[in-house]
Design a protein around this motif. Structure first.
Motif, PDB file in Angstrom:
ATOM      1  N   TYR A 189       0.826  -1.211   0.000  1.00  0.00           N
ATOM      2  CA  TYR A 189       0.000   0.000   0.000  1.00  0.00           C
ATOM      3  C   TYR A 189       0.862   1.263   0.000  1.00  0.00           C
ATOM      4  CZ  TYR A 189      -4.806  -1.615   0.296  1.00  0.00           C
ATOM      5  OH  TYR A 189      -6.036  -2.119  -0.001  1.00  0.00           O
ATOM      6  N   LEU A 190       2.128   1.131   0.364  1.00  0.00           N
ATOM      7  CA  LEU A 190       3.033   2.275   0.282  1.00  0.00           C
ATOM      8  C   LEU A 190       3.288   2.652  -1.174  1.00  0.00           C
ATOM      9  CD1 LEU A 190       5.639   1.186   2.963  1.00  0.00           C
ATOM     10  CD2 LEU A 190       3.812   2.864   3.240  1.00  0.00           C
ATOM     11  N   LEU A 191       3.265   1.674  -2.058  1.00  0.00           N
ATOM     12  CA  LEU A 191       3.530   1.909  -3.469  1.00  0.00           C
ATOM     13  C   LEU A 191       2.262   2.145  -4.281  1.00  0.00           C
ATOM     14  CD1 LEU A 191       6.226  -0.857  -3.902  1.00  0.00           C
ATOM     15  CD2 LEU A 191       6.576   1.593  -3.521  1.00  0.00           C
ATOM     16  N   LYS A 192       1.203   1.477  -3.910  1.00  0.00           N
ATOM     17  CA  LYS A 192      -0.079   1.630  -4.597  1.00  0.00           C
ATOM     18  C   LYS A 192      -1.157   1.731  -3.528  1.00  0.00           C
ATOM     19  CE  LYS A 192      -2.918  -0.166  -8.340  1.00  0.00           C
ATOM     20  NZ  LYS A 192      -3.135   1.107  -8.942  1.00  0.00           N
ATOM     21  N   PRO A 193      -1.438   2.956  -3.072  1.00  0.00           N
ATOM     22  CA  PRO A 193      -2.310   3.148  -1.914  1.00  0.00           C
ATOM     23  C   PRO A 193      -3.720   2.592  -2.042  1.00  0.00           C
ATOM     24  CG  PRO A 193      -1.104   5.149  -2.384  1.00  0.00           C
ATOM     25  CD  PRO A 193      -0.849   4.202  -3.513  1.00  0.00           C
ATOM     26  N   ARG A 194      -4.334   2.574  -3.195  1.00  0.00           N
ATOM     27  CA  ARG A 194      -5.717   2.112  -3.326  1.00  0.00           C
ATOM     28  C   ARG A 194      -5.871   1.159  -4.507  1.00  0.00           C
ATOM     29  NH1 ARG A 194      -8.756   2.854   1.144  1.00  0.00           N
ATOM     30  NH2 ARG A 194      -8.540   4.954   1.914  1.00  0.00           N
ATOM     31  N   PRO A 195      -5.420  -0.090  -4.362  1.00  0.00           N
ATOM     32  CA  PRO A 195      -5.624  -1.023  -5.468  1.00  0.00           C
ATOM     33  C   PRO A 195      -7.109  -1.323  -5.621  1.00  0.00           C
ATOM     34  CG  PRO A 195      -4.841  -2.191  -3.546  1.00  0.00           C
ATOM     35  CD  PRO A 195      -4.798  -0.729  -3.214  1.00  0.00           C
ATOM     36  N   LYS A 196      -7.508  -1.663  -6.825  1.00  0.00           N
ATOM     37  CA  LYS A 196      -8.911  -2.014  -7.078  1.00  0.00           C
ATOM     38  C   LYS A 196      -9.192  -3.465  -6.714  1.00  0.00           C
ATOM     39  CE  LYS A 196      -9.974   1.306 -10.676  1.00  0.00           C
ATOM     40  NZ  LYS A 196      -8.927   2.112 -11.120  1.00  0.00           N
ATOM     41  N   SER A 197      -8.144  -4.312  -6.791  1.00  0.00           N
ATOM     42  CA  SER A 197      -8.321  -5.723  -6.491  1.00  0.00           C
ATOM     43  C   SER A 197      -7.031  -6.304  -5.939  1.00  0.00           C
ATOM     44  CB  SER A 197      -8.741  -6.485  -7.750  1.00  0.00           C
ATOM     45  OG  SER A 197      -7.715  -6.414  -8.714  1.00  0.00           O
ATOM     46  N   MET A 198      -7.179  -7.468  -5.306  1.00  0.00           N
ATOM     47  CA  MET A 198      -6.006  -8.176  -4.796  1.00  0.00           C
ATOM     48  C   MET A 198      -6.283  -9.667  -4.785  1.00  0.00           C
ATOM     49  SD  MET A 198      -5.937  -7.697  -0.641  1.00  0.00           S
ATOM     50  CE  MET A 198      -5.188  -6.119  -0.846  1.00  0.00           C
TER      51      MET A 198
END
Length: 159
Positions: free
Chosen positions: A100-109
């Motif tokens: 989350y430090l690199l991509k704060p709000r991913p759409k999916s995981m």
């Protein structure tokens, strides 16, 4: 094990950029230690699946999922506080979400391995909009997660 450094990219769980964005942040690595004897609590369930001997223990409001190895040794796989299931009980799990430090709000995981579902509980609390796909090879683990770890209603998660 020492410390690990990472460049903080900004707002891990918010859209705001904190004052330490762009600075080096130190993450201490957790060192695994075996739990003390009987720390898991009282045995609530035991079964043999196609893949593993599985035990579920309860100590107060804490449930622990344990895999039993061929030599009888217990490996703690997952732990959930039934009153606060969003809290990650194992230190190493806290480091998994540094992405989350690199991509704060991913759409999916994608989560590989359900266990007791502590990561699903955590993500539903921290980012309820994220679509979660969980891959679990053992259908008995999926059943146990629902029966003992409150994963019957998993919202935007698909197992």
């Amino acid at each position: 094990w020492g410390a690990q450094e990472a460049l903080y990219a900004g707002g891990a769980f918010s859209n705001t950029q904190p004052p330490y964005a762009g600075q080096v942040v130190r993450f201490a690595r957790a060192q695994w230690q075996p739990p003390p004897a009987n720390a898991a609590g009282v045995l609530e369930h035991e079964t043999q699946s196609a893949y593993s001997r599985i035990r579920v223990y309860k100590n107060g409001e804490i449930r622990t999922l344990v895999f039993v190895r061929d030599n009888g040794a217990e490996a703690w796989e997952s732990q959930v506080d039934l009153l606060q299931p969003q809290l990650l009980r194992f230190d190493y799990l806290k480091y998994l979400f540094t992405s989350y430090l690199l991509k704060p709000r991913p759409k999916s995981m994608l989560i590989v391995g359900l266990g007791g579902g502590s990561m699903v509980h955590f993500m539903r609390h921290v980012d309820p909009e994220v679509q979660i796909d969980v891959v679990e090879i053992d259908s008995e683990i999926v059943r146990i997660a629902g029966d003992y770890f409150n994963l019957r209603e998993i919202g935007r998660a698909h197992v």
